[in-house]
Design a protein around this motif. Structure first.
Motif, mmCIF file in Angstrom:
data_model
loop_
_atom_site.group_PDB
_atom_site.id
_atom_site.type_symbol
_atom_site.label_atom_id
_atom_site.label_comp_id
_atom_site.label_asym_id
_atom_site.label_seq_id
_atom_site.Cartn_x
_atom_site.Cartn_y
_atom_site.Cartn_z
ATOM 1 N N THR A 66 5.387 12.847 -0.393
ATOM 2 C CA THR A 66 5.204 11.667 -1.231
ATOM 3 C C THR A 66 6.256 11.765 -2.332
ATOM 4 O O THR A 66 6.907 12.799 -2.486
ATOM 5 C CB THR A 66 3.805 11.633 -1.861
ATOM 6 O OG1 THR A 66 3.644 12.790 -2.688
ATOM 7 C CG2 THR A 66 2.712 11.592 -0.794
ATOM 8 N N PRO B 33 0.799 -1.232 0.000
ATOM 9 C CA PRO B 33 0.000 0.000 0.000
ATOM 10 C C PRO B 33 0.835 1.287 0.000
ATOM 11 O O PRO B 33 0.422 2.288 -0.575
ATOM 12 C CB PRO B 33 -0.817 -0.100 1.292
ATOM 13 C CG PRO B 33 -0.897 -1.562 1.576
ATOM 14 C CD PRO B 33 0.391 -2.146 1.070
ATOM 15 N N THR B 34 2.010 1.279 0.611
ATOM 16 C CA THR B 34 2.810 2.495 0.685
ATOM 17 C C THR B 34 3.833 2.630 -0.441
ATOM 18 O O THR B 34 4.424 3.699 -0.607
ATOM 19 C CB THR B 34 3.551 2.582 2.031
ATOM 20 O OG1 THR B 34 4.398 1.438 2.166
ATOM 21 C CG2 THR B 34 2.568 2.646 3.189
ATOM 22 N N ALA B 35 4.061 1.565 -1.197
ATOM 23 C CA ALA B 35 5.045 1.600 -2.293
ATOM 24 C C ALA B 35 4.496 0.816 -3.477
ATOM 25 O O ALA B 35 4.466 -0.406 -3.480
ATOM 26 C CB ALA B 35 6.378 1.016 -1.847
ATOM 27 N N ARG B 36 4.061 1.546 -4.497
ATOM 28 C CA ARG B 36 3.478 0.953 -5.702
ATOM 29 C C ARG B 36 4.551 0.932 -6.786
ATOM 30 O O ARG B 36 5.208 1.950 -7.031
ATOM 31 C CB ARG B 36 2.291 1.807 -6.126
ATOM 32 C CG ARG B 36 1.598 1.378 -7.365
ATOM 33 C CD ARG B 36 0.420 2.355 -7.620
ATOM 34 N NE ARG B 36 -0.215 2.060 -8.860
ATOM 35 C CZ ARG B 36 0.045 2.681 -10.005
ATOM 36 N NH1 ARG B 36 0.942 3.649 -10.058
ATOM 37 N NH2 ARG B 36 -0.584 2.352 -11.104
ATOM 38 N N THR C 160 5.851 4.711 -6.937
ATOM 39 C CA THR C 160 5.052 5.722 -6.259
ATOM 40 C C THR C 160 5.100 5.436 -4.770
ATOM 41 O O THR C 160 4.728 4.338 -4.336
ATOM 42 C CB THR C 160 3.597 5.703 -6.769
ATOM 43 O OG1 THR C 160 3.609 5.878 -8.199
ATOM 44 C CG2 THR C 160 2.773 6.800 -6.125
ATOM 45 N N LEU C 161 5.592 6.403 -4.008
ATOM 46 C CA LEU C 161 5.735 6.237 -2.561
ATOM 47 C C LEU C 161 4.756 7.135 -1.819
ATOM 48 O O LEU C 161 4.660 8.335 -2.116
ATOM 49 C CB LEU C 161 7.165 6.591 -2.130
ATOM 50 C CG LEU C 161 8.275 5.738 -2.736
ATOM 51 C CD1 LEU C 161 9.635 6.307 -2.359
ATOM 52 C CD2 LEU C 161 8.149 4.293 -2.294
ATOM 53 N N ALA C 162 4.065 6.561 -0.850
ATOM 54 C CA ALA C 162 3.173 7.333 0.011
ATOM 55 C C ALA C 162 4.010 8.252 0.909
ATOM 56 O O ALA C 162 5.241 8.121 0.983
ATOM 57 C CB ALA C 162 2.327 6.385 0.864
ATOM 58 N N LYS C 163 3.366 9.152 1.585
ATOM 59 C CA LYS C 163 4.041 10.087 2.485
ATOM 60 C C LYS C 163 4.948 9.337 3.454
ATOM 61 O O LYS C 163 4.500 8.391 4.113
ATOM 62 C CB LYS C 163 2.989 10.893 3.256
ATOM 63 C CG LYS C 163 3.539 11.956 4.153
ATOM 64 C CD LYS C 163 2.386 12.725 4.793
ATOM 65 C CE LYS C 163 2.890 13.681 5.828
ATOM 66 N NZ LYS C 163 1.767 14.376 6.472
ATOM 67 N N ASP C 164 6.229 9.716 3.486
ATOM 68 C CA ASP C 164 7.248 9.154 4.393
ATOM 69 C C ASP C 164 7.612 7.691 4.107
ATOM 70 O O ASP C 164 8.342 7.080 4.892
ATOM 71 C CB ASP C 164 6.817 9.261 5.863
ATOM 72 C CG ASP C 164 6.620 10.685 6.326
ATOM 73 O OD1 ASP C 164 7.365 11.576 5.865
ATOM 74 O OD2 ASP C 164 5.722 10.913 7.166
ATOM 75 N N ALA C 165 7.139 7.107 3.029
ATOM 76 C CA ALA C 165 7.338 5.676 2.780
ATOM 77 C C ALA C 165 8.765 5.340 2.349
ATOM 78 O O ALA C 165 9.419 6.109 1.648
ATOM 79 C CB ALA C 165 6.362 5.188 1.706
ATOM 80 N N ASP C 166 9.214 4.177 2.780
ATOM 81 C CA ASP C 166 10.496 3.635 2.324
ATOM 82 C C ASP C 166 10.326 3.040 0.933
ATOM 83 O O ASP C 166 9.292 2.444 0.630
ATOM 84 C CB ASP C 166 10.993 2.540 3.275
ATOM 85 C CG ASP C 166 11.518 3.110 4.580
ATOM 86 O OD1 ASP C 166 12.120 4.198 4.562
ATOM 87 O OD2 ASP C 166 11.317 2.462 5.623
#
Length: 172
Positions: A117, A33-36, A56-62
């Motif tokens: 993001t 969910p946090t890294a597509r 595509t990285l969500a807010k603050d995602a590794d």
């Protein structure tokens, strides 16, 4: 004459004497969910010239933990947002329109910058057949495989995991 693939499939080897066109709407998407991760062109589709994905990285995602590639350079082009990239022992923040190229054998990692993001085009050259690596990461993220199985395929995907005190400090 261009070859238009509805998605890259194992076994298609057009060589690299013709253009390879991958329609974004048809490209396979994997990840958590946090890294597509949108799988665009793998090494087999480009005659070994390159492999590329859109992340595509969500807010603050590794995005990726510290690692190196012995045989390939990796380019990060920031399409939108902001990303932190480890390159050797340096932490670089890149924003929309910026490019970072990490040479072979240099430790690197990436993540969305704090409070941001990020959307990236990631290109590895020469290409390494890596789509199955991203599928494996997805299975690990969903608890279908243990994380330790990545150690068994480091050589296959030219991805060797490292520790980085600089990265750990920057991501705290």
């Amino acid at each position: 004459m261009s070859i238009i693939h509805p998605g890259i499939h194992p076994g298609i080897h057009p060589g690299f004497d013709r253009s390879v066109v991958v329609r974004g709407a048809d490209a396979e998407v994997v990840g958590a969910p946090t890294a597509r991760i949108q799988l665009l062109a793998d090494s087999s589709a480009t005659g070994g010239a390159l492999s590329t994905v859109r992340v595509t990285l969500a807010k603050d995602a590794d995005g990726a933990r510290p690692h190196r590639h012995d045989a390939s350079a990796e380019m990060f082009y920031v399409l939108d947002g902001a990303v932190q990239v480890l390159s050797g022992s340096d932490i670089v923040t890149a924003e929309r329109g910026d490019v970072i190229v990490v040479p072979p054998r240099i430790a690197h990692a990436f993540a969305a910058a704090r409070g941001k993001t990020a959307e990236l085009l990631v290109v590895i050259t020469p290409g390494v057949e890596r789509f199955d690596y991203f599928r494996k990461l997805t299975r690990i993220a969903h608890g279908e495989e243990p994380p330790e199985t990545l150690r068994d395929v480091q050589e296959l995907y030219d991805t060797y995991f490292l520790s980085s005190p600089e990265w750990e400090s920057a991501r705290r």
